[in-house]
Write a protein that holds these residues in place. Structure first.
Motif, mmCIF file in Angstrom:
data_model
loop_
_atom_site.group_PDB
_atom_site.id
_atom_site.type_symbol
_atom_site.label_atom_id
_atom_site.label_comp_id
_atom_site.label_asym_id
_atom_site.label_seq_id
_atom_site.Cartn_x
_atom_site.Cartn_y
_atom_site.Cartn_z
ATOM 1 N N ILE A 38 0.860 -1.176 0.000
ATOM 2 C CA ILE A 38 0.000 0.000 0.000
ATOM 3 C C ILE A 38 0.898 1.229 0.000
ATOM 4 C CG2 ILE A 38 -1.720 1.321 1.280
ATOM 5 C CD1 ILE A 38 -2.654 -1.353 2.485
ATOM 6 N N PHE A 39 0.723 2.095 -1.005
ATOM 7 C CA PHE A 39 1.547 3.295 -1.141
ATOM 8 C C PHE A 39 0.820 4.572 -0.776
ATOM 9 C CE2 PHE A 39 3.481 0.244 -4.032
ATOM 10 C CZ PHE A 39 4.776 0.263 -3.547
ATOM 11 N N GLN A 40 -0.483 4.569 -0.913
ATOM 12 C CA GLN A 40 -1.227 5.788 -0.618
ATOM 13 C C GLN A 40 -2.656 5.437 -0.227
ATOM 14 O OE1 GLN A 40 -2.205 8.753 -3.790
ATOM 15 N NE2 GLN A 40 -0.736 9.978 -2.633
ATOM 16 N N VAL A 41 -3.152 6.149 0.774
ATOM 17 C CA VAL A 41 -4.551 6.027 1.180
ATOM 18 C C VAL A 41 -5.083 7.441 1.360
ATOM 19 C CG1 VAL A 41 -6.162 5.238 2.954
ATOM 20 C CG2 VAL A 41 -4.216 3.803 2.323
ATOM 21 N N GLU A 42 -6.185 7.729 0.699
ATOM 22 C CA GLU A 42 -6.857 9.019 0.868
ATOM 23 C C GLU A 42 -8.211 8.747 1.503
ATOM 24 O OE1 GLU A 42 -7.182 12.430 -2.172
ATOM 25 O OE2 GLU A 42 -9.118 11.390 -2.249
ATOM 26 N N VAL A 43 -8.523 9.485 2.556
ATOM 27 C CA VAL A 43 -9.799 9.351 3.241
ATOM 28 C C VAL A 43 -10.525 10.688 3.139
ATOM 29 C CG1 VAL A 43 -10.957 8.743 5.399
ATOM 30 C CG2 VAL A 43 -8.736 7.707 4.855
ATOM 31 N N ASP A 44 -11.642 10.699 2.429
ATOM 32 C CA ASP A 44 -12.434 11.912 2.237
ATOM 33 C C ASP A 44 -13.649 11.851 3.158
ATOM 34 O OD1 ASP A 44 -14.043 14.004 1.445
ATOM 35 O OD2 ASP A 44 -13.857 13.577 -0.705
ATOM 36 N N ASN A 45 -13.544 12.553 4.269
ATOM 37 C CA ASN A 45 -14.602 12.573 5.272
ATOM 38 C C ASN A 45 -15.322 13.922 5.287
ATOM 39 O OD1 ASN A 45 -16.093 11.425 7.393
ATOM 40 N ND2 ASN A 45 -14.758 12.331 8.941
ATOM 41 N N TYR A 86 -2.583 9.965 2.974
ATOM 42 C CA TYR A 86 -1.391 9.357 3.561
ATOM 43 C C TYR A 86 -0.556 8.763 2.439
ATOM 44 C CZ TYR A 86 -3.956 9.570 7.960
ATOM 45 O OH TYR A 86 -4.651 9.992 9.063
ATOM 46 N N THR A 87 0.736 9.085 2.410
ATOM 47 C CA THR A 87 1.655 8.520 1.431
ATOM 48 C C THR A 87 2.708 7.714 2.175
ATOM 49 O OG1 THR A 87 1.290 10.364 -0.071
ATOM 50 C CG2 THR A 87 3.270 9.055 -0.433
ATOM 51 N N ILE A 88 2.906 6.480 1.757
ATOM 52 C CA ILE A 88 3.859 5.575 2.385
ATOM 53 C C ILE A 88 4.904 5.241 1.326
ATOM 54 C CG2 ILE A 88 4.173 3.395 3.606
ATOM 55 C CD1 ILE A 88 0.659 4.562 3.231
ATOM 56 N N THR A 89 6.036 5.896 1.383
ATOM 57 C CA THR A 89 7.043 5.822 0.325
ATOM 58 C C THR A 89 7.484 4.401 -0.002
ATOM 59 O OG1 THR A 89 7.833 7.985 0.999
ATOM 60 C CG2 THR A 89 9.276 6.729 -0.426
ATOM 61 N N GLU A 90 7.806 3.619 0.998
ATOM 62 C CA GLU A 90 8.266 2.242 0.778
ATOM 63 C C GLU A 90 7.124 1.245 0.758
ATOM 64 O OE1 GLU A 90 11.438 1.369 0.009
ATOM 65 O OE2 GLU A 90 11.802 3.522 -0.029
ATOM 66 N N GLY A 91 5.937 1.675 1.100
ATOM 67 C CA GLY A 91 4.761 0.816 1.087
ATOM 68 C C GLY A 91 4.607 -0.006 2.354
ATOM 69 N N ILE A 92 3.387 -0.414 2.640
ATOM 70 C CA ILE A 92 3.070 -1.328 3.729
ATOM 71 C C ILE A 92 2.778 -2.671 3.077
ATOM 72 C CG2 ILE A 92 1.472 -1.904 5.584
ATOM 73 C CD1 ILE A 92 0.795 1.095 5.756
ATOM 74 N N LYS A 93 3.560 -3.689 3.398
ATOM 75 C CA LYS A 93 3.372 -4.993 2.764
ATOM 76 C C LYS A 93 2.147 -5.701 3.335
ATOM 77 C CE LYS A 93 5.580 -9.319 1.531
ATOM 78 N NZ LYS A 93 6.734 -10.191 1.706
ATOM 79 N N MET A 94 1.320 -6.179 2.443
ATOM 80 C CA MET A 94 0.122 -6.920 2.798
ATOM 81 C C MET A 94 0.085 -8.178 1.938
ATOM 82 S SD MET A 94 -1.361 -4.800 4.948
ATOM 83 C CE MET A 94 -3.116 -4.763 5.069
ATOM 84 N N GLY A 95 -0.569 -9.207 2.412
ATOM 85 C CA GLY A 95 -0.746 -10.426 1.625
ATOM 86 C C GLY A 95 0.538 -11.203 1.455
ATOM 87 N N GLY A 96 0.499 -12.148 0.551
ATOM 88 C CA GLY A 96 1.677 -12.906 0.209
ATOM 89 C C GLY A 96 1.691 -14.324 0.718
ATOM 90 N N SER A 97 0.730 -14.710 1.549
ATOM 91 C CA SER A 97 0.736 -16.073 2.073
ATOM 92 C C SER A 97 -0.132 -17.005 1.250
ATOM 93 C CB SER A 97 0.256 -16.079 3.524
ATOM 94 O OG SER A 97 -1.118 -15.763 3.571
ATOM 95 N N GLY A 98 -0.723 -16.507 0.196
ATOM 96 C CA GLY A 98 -1.568 -17.335 -0.651
ATOM 97 C C GLY A 98 -3.026 -17.333 -0.232
ATOM 98 N N SER A 99 -3.317 -16.892 0.982
ATOM 99 C CA SER A 99 -4.705 -16.886 1.429
ATOM 100 C C SER A 99 -5.110 -15.551 2.040
ATOM 101 C CB SER A 99 -4.915 -17.999 2.469
ATOM 102 O OG SER A 99 -4.114 -17.754 3.599
ATOM 103 N N THR A 100 -4.306 -14.521 1.808
ATOM 104 C CA THR A 100 -4.633 -13.215 2.364
ATOM 105 C C THR A 100 -4.838 -12.203 1.255
ATOM 106 O OG1 THR A 100 -2.306 -12.638 2.588
ATOM 107 C CG2 THR A 100 -3.364 -13.627 4.508
#
Length: 133
Positions: A38-45, A86-100
């Motif tokens: 995940i590199f960027q998340v924008e929340v419009d509230n 929110y900008t995450i330069t290196e990213g937040i790693k998610m998934g990768g186990s085959g079931s996520t």
């Protein structure tokens, strides 16, 4: 609001943008089971002038998430009446186990607890990618 996914390639990552009106119920963003960043998340509230919004992100599949019970892996906050990016330069790693995958929901309480949705729509946008290196 319809969901829009846009794919864009770079030298290191393939990017996808996911755009959705969120609710307190969980929504799957990506269910491939492949590692995603995940590199960027924008929340419009801006539609909720008196209630803060918390976008909870889970490294899971929808069937394994119970909003209010399952601990989120990341939480992105937007004050009442605001749009935050929110900008995450290196990213937040998610998934990768085959079931996520990536699952998200929006509520009015921080932390794990809380199941109440904001009274008006919260628009969330996520840019995520898969490493191609």
């Amino acid at each position: 609001m319809s969901t829009t996914i846009v794919t864009q390639d770079s030298a290191k990552y393939e990017y996808e943008a996911y755009d959705s009106a969120l609710a307190a119920t969980d929504q799957t963003v990506d269910a491939s089971g492949s590692a995603r960043y995940i590199f960027q998340v924008e929340v419009d509230n801006t539609a909720n002038t008196s209630t803060a919004a918390y976008v909870k992100v889970y490294n899971s599949v929808t069937s394994s998430v119970t909003v209010g019970t399952t601990a989120p892996d990341s939480i992105f906050f937007a004050p009442a009446g605001a749009k935050i990016c929110y900008t995450i330069t290196e990213g937040i790693k998610m998934g990768g186990s085959g079931s996520t995958g990536i699952v998200w929901a929006c509520v009015t309480s921080a932390g794990t607890a809380g199941t109440s949705a904001p009274s008006s729509s919260v628009i969330a946008r996520m840019v995520y990618g898969e490493s191609s290196s």
